[in-house]
Motif scaffolding. Structure first.
Motif, PDB file in Angstrom:
ATOM      1  N   ARG A  78     -11.548  -5.728  39.632  1.00  8.36           N
ATOM      2  CA  ARG A  78     -11.180  -6.860  38.780  1.00  8.36           C
ATOM      3  C   ARG A  78     -10.854  -8.122  39.587  1.00  8.36           C
ATOM      4  O   ARG A  78     -11.031  -9.237  39.106  1.00  8.36           O
ATOM      5  N   ARG A  79     -10.363  -7.944  40.811  1.00  6.19           N
ATOM      6  CA  ARG A  79      -9.832  -9.089  41.564  1.00  6.19           C
ATOM      7  C   ARG A  79     -10.869 -10.159  41.941  1.00  6.19           C
ATOM      8  O   ARG A  79     -10.496 -11.334  42.049  1.00  6.19           O
ATOM      9  N   PRO A  80     -12.149  -9.829  42.132  1.00  2.00           N
ATOM     10  CA  PRO A  80     -13.101 -10.922  42.387  1.00  2.00           C
ATOM     11  C   PRO A  80     -13.135 -11.952  41.260  1.00  2.00           C
ATOM     12  O   PRO A  80     -13.317 -13.148  41.502  1.00  2.00           O
ATOM     13  N   TYR A  81     -12.939 -11.488  40.030  1.00  2.89           N
ATOM     14  CA  TYR A  81     -12.952 -12.393  38.884  1.00  2.89           C
ATOM     15  C   TYR A  81     -11.667 -13.213  38.825  1.00  2.89           C
ATOM     16  O   TYR A  81     -11.689 -14.383  38.405  1.00  2.89           O
ATOM     17  N   PHE A  82     -10.533 -12.620  39.242  1.00  2.00           N
ATOM     18  CA  PHE A  82      -9.303 -13.408  39.361  1.00  2.00           C
ATOM     19  C   PHE A  82      -9.533 -14.573  40.330  1.00  2.00           C
ATOM     20  O   PHE A  82      -9.158 -15.714  40.067  1.00  2.00           O
TER      21      PHE A  82
END
Length: 497
Positions: A78-82
């Motif tokens: 999920r963190r790449p999108y954050f």
């Protein structure tokens, strides 16, 4: 095999990014109507200009959820999108208060909301991925705490800059006041810093481990609904197209407000999606993102369908508040309708303070809601909070002293905190982990659709039945929250084995 319980600090780091996200949302919610009216928009046309935000979310969130379910790399799932969403949102926050014309402001709002949705959507799935069921209420409540904290700062920033640092809150006609512009600059920096903190202080379970959790908890399989038939797709397609065309014909023939064409277009879009889904299924070409997301919509778990009703009426009420509180308070409590007048801008600043109050209450309520859940249940706690929110919105009609309006914001704060936590806590336990992202994105439909409906019909309702008095939009919002509270008791809240 089961998810490990996380420490308080780990949950804190995991949710801290929402502090930044809500700074962006808070600035948008409290100042967008003000910016639009400053650039010359009539109060009856505010809702249609707000439509960019929910329409963008309707498209972006399921796509981002689907993609994040299939992502795994150096920054995780999920963190790449954050990371990239925060960068784009910060850029949009710098552009919007410098808009020279209305259409530049509307475009900036669209870009800002698309970017915020890229950042925000995976955060919901992030908590569901990383926390065991018994900690999810705490995790989503922690998100609500940071949402409230961020929104307090964002909503009060223009007022603080004006009253503490003596930055001008008025400007020549057609220009954005300095207090609003500087607030957006400060907010952009805060958003970027908070989201990056979560990106670099948290870790995620790899996809194969999440799948093992599903098997252990026996959640995958029993909760998955049957695959839709071609006839189901055709029914959606034909029904959507006919409903859209019929509404468009009524709007044209009766010369109703043009905003209703947006609703007709939405119905047509769903119809076309159904026709395309039937075509792909007949050809056996279902291994694509569009077909997978459309099938997931048909296969929503029962709990998710029941929560959809609650979400629909909850967010209709919230959107009525966000669009119309500024013109309502300015007109009723400050006696001003001219967006360039000193009285109007004083009213708009006071609305920023009121929004800060309800968000501050929401931050505190996030600490109390887990206790309420333990004493009662997730459903009862949510219904009580929604009822308090309805009473808070109704108080704007009854209280005529501006200095006392904060009383109603206490109830709104409890409702806001619970809306941001309880439905997701219930939903996460009903979803398979490998579909957590896409279903959280699809769940956003029931936030966006009522917003689109509010944006298309509220102006018409006010003009037709209430003499364009914005205060009655808040009354309609209160009624909507009451319906949501009643609908909560029909939701099946099943815990995983």
């Amino acid at each position: 095999m089961a998810r490990q319980r996380l420490t308080f600090l780990q949950i804190w780091n995991m949710c801290f990014g929402f502090f930044g996200i809500q700074i962006g949302f808070g600035l948008q919610n409290a100042n967008t109507s003000r910016i639009f009216q400053t650039l010359g928009v009539d109060v009856n046309h505010l809702a249609i200009l707000w439509i960019a935000a929910p329409a963008t979310g309707l498209l972006v969130q399921p796509i981002i959820g689907h993609l994040s379910d299939k992502t795994w790399g150096r920054l995780g799932r999920r963190r790449p999108y954050f990371f990239w969403g925060a960068i784009l949102t910060t850029a949009a926050l710098l552009v919007m208060p410098n808009s020279p014309t209305l259409w530049v402001a509307a475009a900036a709002l669209w870009i800002m909301d698309a970017s915020i949705n890229v950042t925000m959507e995976p955060f919901r799935a992030f908590v569901g991925d990383n926390l065991p069921d018994e900690q999810r209420a705490t995790g989503y409540a922690m998100q609500s705490f940071f949402i409230g904290l961020g929104a307090v700062l964002a909503s009060a920033l223009p007022w603080m800059l004006t009253n503490w640092l003596h930055v001008a809150n008025t400007a020549p006609p057609g220009e954005i006041p300095d207090a609003v512009r500087i607030a957006f600059y400060v907010g952009g920096a805060g958003l970027l810093a908070a989201v990056m903190w979560t990106v670099f202080t948290t870790r995620e379970y790899p996809p194969e481990q999440l799948q093992a959790f599903d098997v252990e908890e026996r959640r995958f399989g029993p909760r998955q609904e049957p695959a839709p038939s071609i006839n189901a797709y055709i029914a959606l397609g034909v029904g959507g197209v006919l409903a859209g065309l019929a509404l468009a014909a009524i709007v044209w023939g009766a010369r109703l407000e043009k905003e209703l064409y947006v609703l007709a277009g939405l119905l047509l879009a769903f119809g076309v999606a159904g026709v395309a889904g039937a075509r792909f299924k007949r050809l056996g070409r279902t291994d694509n993102g569009f077909s997978e997301v459309l099938e997931d919509v048909f296969r929503m778990p029962v709990t998710m369908r029941q929560l959809a009703v609650v979400q629909f009426f909850s967010w209709f009420g919230l959107f009525a508040m966000w669009i119309y509180t500024t013109p309502a308070v300015a007109a009723v409590h400050f006696g001003a309708t001219d967006a360039a007048s000193k009285a109007y801008n004083e009213g708009a600043d006071w609305v920023g303070v009121l929004f800060a109050v309800y968000n501050g209450v929401a931050a505190l309520a996030a600490l109390l809601i887990p206790v309420m859940v333990k004493v009662t249940s997730r459903k009862v706690s949510h219904a009580v909070c929604l009822t308090l929110g309805a009473l808070g919105l109704l108080s704007f009609l009854l209280i005529r002293q501006p200095g006392l309006l904060w009383v109603g914001m206490i109830g709104v704060g409890f409702a806001w905190s619970s809306i941001l936590s309880a439905p997701y806590s219930i939903l996460a336990g009903a979803l398979p982990a490998r579909k957590m992202g896409v279903y959280m994105g699809v769940f956003n439909f029931f936030i966006v659709i009522p917003q689109l409906l509010a944006a298309t019909v509220l102006g018409l309702l006010l003009k037709t039945f209430f003499g364009s008095q914005a205060i009655y939009a808040l009354v309609l919002g209160a009624a909507s929250l009451v319906i949501a509270a009643l609908g909560t008791f029909a939701v099946r809240d099943a815990k995983p084995a």
